[in-house]
Motif scaffolding. Structure first.
Motif, PDB file in Angstrom:
ATOM      1  N   TYR A  50     -19.015  -1.916 -40.379  1.00 23.45           N
ATOM      2  CA  TYR A  50     -18.888  -1.206 -39.267  1.00 23.45           C
ATOM      3  C   TYR A  50     -20.449  -1.366 -38.321  1.00 23.45           C
ATOM      4  O   TYR A  50     -20.365  -1.265 -37.209  1.00 23.45           O
ATOM      5  CB  TYR A  50     -18.719   0.328 -39.825  1.00 23.45           C
ATOM      6  N   ASN A  92     -20.745  -2.618 -34.471  1.00 25.79           N
ATOM      7  CA  ASN A  92     -20.913  -1.694 -33.389  1.00 25.79           C
ATOM      8  C   ASN A  92     -22.478  -1.725 -32.865  1.00 25.79           C
ATOM      9  O   ASN A  92     -22.559  -1.248 -31.899  1.00 25.79           O
ATOM     10  CB  ASN A  92     -20.544  -0.377 -33.942  1.00 25.79           C
ATOM     11  N   HIS A  93     -23.491  -2.213 -33.771  1.00 26.93           N
ATOM     12  CA  HIS A  93     -24.857  -2.115 -33.178  1.00 26.93           C
ATOM     13  C   HIS A  93     -25.626  -3.013 -33.425  1.00 26.93           C
ATOM     14  O   HIS A  93     -26.707  -3.315 -32.998  1.00 26.93           O
ATOM     15  CB  HIS A  93     -25.748  -0.900 -34.021  1.00 26.93           C
ATOM     16  N   ASP A  99     -24.696   7.628 -34.868  1.00 31.58           N
ATOM     17  CA  ASP A  99     -23.517   7.666 -35.617  1.00 31.58           C
ATOM     18  C   ASP A  99     -23.392   8.995 -36.432  1.00 31.58           C
ATOM     19  O   ASP A  99     -22.262   9.241 -37.097  1.00 31.58           O
ATOM     20  CB  ASP A  99     -23.853   6.500 -36.827  1.00 31.58           C
TER      21      ASP A  99
END
Length: 511
Positions: A253, A257-258, A282
């Motif tokens: 994840y 996302n990063h 987050d």
């Protein structure tokens, strides 16, 4: 026809039969459907699933025996050296050129065949619940970042709370034991406490040998670290990553996302500041199936964590090397310069990103740690005393070359050095340049560079003028009550223009 459209059609048929035409033949004629569909719709509002026709795989017939033989041979092969479906398809292309078959067809057959042979088993996992502050999971994963315009492969440490879902990520150039332990302390600081139990893969930083069952022979340093922070450690079964599925999913994840697009930063420290902000972002995330956000859960969990200890663990790998004839001390596989004579003994402390050299209770040198082998990491300031006695060695010295490569030797330094040589001769001019370089530790590299460039802008090529400019900046901030009267009288004269100052010095030299 898709499922939704068919359900709506069945509803229309049923309404027409109930409130409209009233006969099967009439409904079929009016709606343009077969009478069998009308009868089916009258019998049930939900259409029957469409029967899938099993078509013969006539193209596969030539490759079935070959694939079965490969899979049977894989039973005796090492687990990580067995055929994938793609590799089997490649071998078919090479060894059975007459068999024109698509990779997807081979993939589907291999998938079904592995299940039939018991080589692929779908595990059923049992959902787990976690109490506040009890367990966190730890792992490394790889990611890429652009550091100073260069793409670099990094090792990223991740720790995830299983109760709140909060996670901490920190990147390193290498996954050394020092980095492993340092990242733990940074994670404990982020969470505000220590989890009672940490679950790991069988990392070499913590495990020396895997014994029978869940027993492990752990490294002495990890045992001491665990004792210092008072947590328990559990290790997963080899090749069973689902036993720490929380951190495995977190890594995926966070990467999606990063780490997308590839982050850009000046160095690893700047990148880690970006990652810390991403971890804090987050905290607003709501994980599916949970009632509260990650951040609100973390606030509750902090009251259940073990408190942080007063002092951190000594993370350094310590050794006691002797300074060699090149003014260097060997630490692990590389040598680092120190401002001490040959034969002196120092204490070396190797951290994840730096190497510190201590002597008589003081840190006398600090270098960025090199992970290459047989390298010399040199600092020019450590050789200035020697170079003052041997000025001819400065031009071709390796410390100067490394300073140039690091971008810490601006062109203005070469200009004033050359001017000093033209005015005072090679040896005397080089010695004056060395005296200027000795001012950098006191005033800073940037201030020294600014003073040199200011002197050059006024066409003044003299070391005394550079010193005067550095001291003049300091005197502006001194209070009159704190300065001796003699010092004030000495520096009360206004600084002349640079070309006038140069003329005065020249005239003084002629007298």
């Amino acid at each position: 026809m898709d499922w939704r459209a068919k359900v709506e059609l069945f509803e229309q048929i049923r309404r027409e039969y109930e409130f409209g035409v009233g006969t099967i033949a009439g409904v079929a004629k009016k709606l343009g459907v077969h009478r069998r569909m009308v009868r089916e719709a009258i019998g049930s509002a939900v259409p029957r699933p469409r029967k899938k026709t099993e078509r013969p795989r006539w193209k596969m017939q030539a490759a079935v025996d070959f694939i079965d033989a490969v899979l049977e041979a894989d039973r005796k092969a090492p687990r990580k050296q067995r055929h994938t479906a793609h590799r089997i398809w490649e071998r078919i292309q090479q060894q059975l050129p007459d068999c024109k078959i698509g990779e997807r067809t081979v993939r589907e057959y291999v998938h079904d065949r592995k299940i039939a042979l018991g080589m692929a088993v779908h595990e059923t996992c049992v959902p787990q619940s976690y109490a506040w502050g009890v367990e966190a999971q730890v792992d490394w994963y790889e990611a890429y970042a652009d550091l100073s315009g260069e793409r670099v492969k990094l090792q990223v440490f991740a720790m995830r709370s299983m109760a709140s879902g909060a996670a901490f990520h920190c990147a390193y150039l290498h996954a050394t034991q020092q980095a492993f332990l340092e990242a733990h302390e940074l994670a404990f600081s982020y969470f505000g406490g220590v989890f009672r139990k940490l679950r790991y893969d069988n990392l070499t930083s913590a495990v020396r040998k895997i014994l029978r069952g869940h027993r492990r022979l752990e490294t002495a340093r990890f045992v001491a670290f665990r004792s210092h922070w008072r947590f328990e450690a559990e290790f997963c079964t080899p090749a069973e990553p689902h036993e720490k599925g929380g951190i495995e999913g977190e890594a995926g994840y966070f990467r999606r996302n990063h780490w997308v697009p590839v982050p850009q930063a000046e160095d690893v420290a700047a990148l880690n500041r970006q990652l810390l902000k991403a971890c804090q972002q987050d905290e607003h995330r709501l994980i599916a199936g949970r009632e509260r956000t990650v951040g609100s859960g973390l606030v509750i969990e902090r009251d259940h964590l073990l408190p942080l200890v007063g002092e951190g663990f000594d993370l350094a790998q310590t050794s006691f090397p002797t300074v060699n004839g090149f003014g260097c001390a060997k630490v692990l596989t590389n040598t680092y310069s120190v401002p001490l004579p040959a034969g002196a003994q120092v204490q070396a402390k190797a951290y994840a990103s730096t190497v510190e050299l201590w002597h008589e209770g003081q840190c006398i040198a600090r270098h960025e740690r090199s992970y290459r082998r047989q390298q010399q990491v040199l600092e020019l300031e450590h050789y200035l005393d020697v170079l003052y006695r041997k000025p001819g060695a400065l031009a071709g010295s390796k410390p100067l070359e490394q300073k140039r490569q690091a971008g810490l030797w601006p062109p203005s330094f070469d200009r004033i050095w050359q001017a000093l040589i033209e005015r005072h001769g090679k040896q005397s001019g080089t010695r004056q340049m060395i005296e200027l370089l000795k001012l950098a530790p006191k005033h800073g590299q940037s201030k020294l560079q600014a003073a040199i460039e200011s002197a050059l802008a006024g066409n003044c090529y003299d070391a005394a003028a550079v010193r005067h400019l550095l001291n003049a900046d300091e005197l502006r901030h001194l209070s009159c009550e704190a300065v001796d009267v003699g010092v004030l009288e000495r520096y009360a004269r206004p600084l002349p223009l640079m070309h006038e100052y140069d003329q005065l010095l020249t005239a003084g030299g002629e007298r």
